[in-house]
Design an enzyme around this catalytic site. Sequence first.
Site, PDB file in Angstrom:
ATOM      1  N   ASP A 209       1.130  -0.696  -0.071  1.00  0.00           N
ATOM      2  CA  ASP A 209      -0.013  -0.205   0.358  1.00  0.00           C
ATOM      3  C   ASP A 209       1.031   1.345   0.079  1.00  0.00           C
ATOM      4  OD1 ASP A 209      -2.987   1.052   0.746  1.00  0.00           O
ATOM      5  OD2 ASP A 209      -1.686   2.029   2.070  1.00  0.00           O
ATOM      6  N   GLU A 271      14.356 -15.035   0.552  1.00  0.00           N
ATOM      7  CA  GLU A 271      15.228 -15.868   1.429  1.00  0.00           C
ATOM      8  C   GLU A 271      13.914 -16.895   1.536  1.00  0.00           C
ATOM      9  OE1 GLU A 271      16.004 -13.708   4.596  1.00  0.00           O
ATOM     10  OE2 GLU A 271      17.946 -12.559   3.543  1.00  0.00           O
TER      11      GLU A 271
END
Length: 534
Positions: A209, A271
């Site tokens: 956002d 990751e």
Amino acid sequence: MADLNDPRTYWWRNAVVYQVYVRSFADSDGDGIGDLPGITSRLPHLADLGVDALWITPFYTSPQHDHGYDVADYRDVDPLFGTLSDADDLVARAHELGLKVVVDLVPNHTSDQHEWFQAALAAGPGSPERARYLFRDTPEGKPAGTPPNNWESVFGGPAWTQVDDGQWYLHLFDSTQPDLDWRNPEVPAMFEDVLRFWLDRGVDGFRVDVAHGLFKEASLRDQIVAEGGRASSGQVNTDHSMVSRDLKDEPMWDQPEVHEVYRAWHRVLDEAGPDRMAVAEAWTQTPESMAAFVRPDELDQAFNFAWLLTDWSAEAFATVITDTLAAVEPVGASPTWVLSNHDVVRHVTRYGGGARGLARGRAATLAMLALPGSSYLYQGEELGLEQVDVAPEDRQDPSYLRTGEVGRDGCRVPIPWGGSEAPYAFGPGEGQPWIPQPEDWASLTVDAQTGAEGSTLEFYRAALAARRDFAWTAGEDVEMLDLGADVLAFRRGHITVVLNCGEAPVPLPAGDLLLASAPVDGGELPGDTAAWLR
């Protein structure tokens, strides 16, 4: 590091993502407000529709002043919507159905009920707690009651609120949504932890956002405005579509430091696995500045609001396609296309409403779905829903409450699933849900349109099924074709797309008709209609 822009591997590059506005999708407990178990119960609808993923608006702990975009705890579910266990169940069920799950992240601001902001109010000026936000004093030499600068809130009125000890805090949105200071290292550290928290629970991506808003110019200087004008947010206007893209001074948006944040987030996502993604809500001033958010070491996609904002015009559509593809090509990113979301007037209404607006909406959707990249759909558009004229006493959008101007409630009305009257199987309760539904929606429900020849729902199902056959094989090159001033036409691989934006029928080029947004007879494409040909 894995290449997150490898088109042979990563699901989002050609995905269709369905936006779920959590309050208005499905209610499981009869309180008139949508929730996570409700979403889970309706996931088969999304699988049957043929989308690849769902994006869920914020369901975190929140006082709901901006319906979840004011977050008090990023690591928990608001009781209004369920529990963390419900979130886990939703993700698991979506994955069983082959659907990816994207959750909303709100990093520009917190709720004023967040523990950090409450601590900042208690600690006072100059404290480490206040340094997490943008607290400032009245400028030296200015009268008491003068805010630190002339910035305006996106929701109307000043972007500053004064607290009891005389300092001011910045809020580019509602006064209950204080902006964070991203130059404070505690802030990026906290959000990296939040990313890991949800990645560990199995989510596949994040919608970011206000991705362009995290950093402001460090001086917090006044915005330069034209003589006789006034400062403005530059983000949305009164009907909550983007304002004119004339370049202007915007010291509160799109600062260069923001890109280091997304480089760090890229590493966190990588990751967790090469198939995790993030898409930016970035209201930028040019296609080039939008493309900066999706460089190979930053976010994976950014919403292409230029498509949403385009008038009903073949020339305008062609310009957006050409400019968008040219902007993302140098950075190797996939484009996105969107016609509606929870912040704008539904596109059927924007295109004129009624039968004409619906015809144009279906045609624009068919053209959009044929383009390379991802398409984002907003809940209810597969039913042909229009903007609802919500009565003033039922409006809840904070922008309406601050300005008195009609806000975004009309596109947020709970969607109809079945039955002949409200709540149209939205939930087990009786009567109207949190925003009242129109009395004439019985013919628009999922149940009413399922299996109905020519219905908008069956059109979407057919379009998404056909799209799957070429989305990954048609390539990313688009050849624009000249079939007349009122006609948008392009070729992508073996698919030719024709959209007639005029009123008079036009001849279709050679090819087998795969799908059209309205009936096609005699080799001519009617006005306000689109077709795919092989």
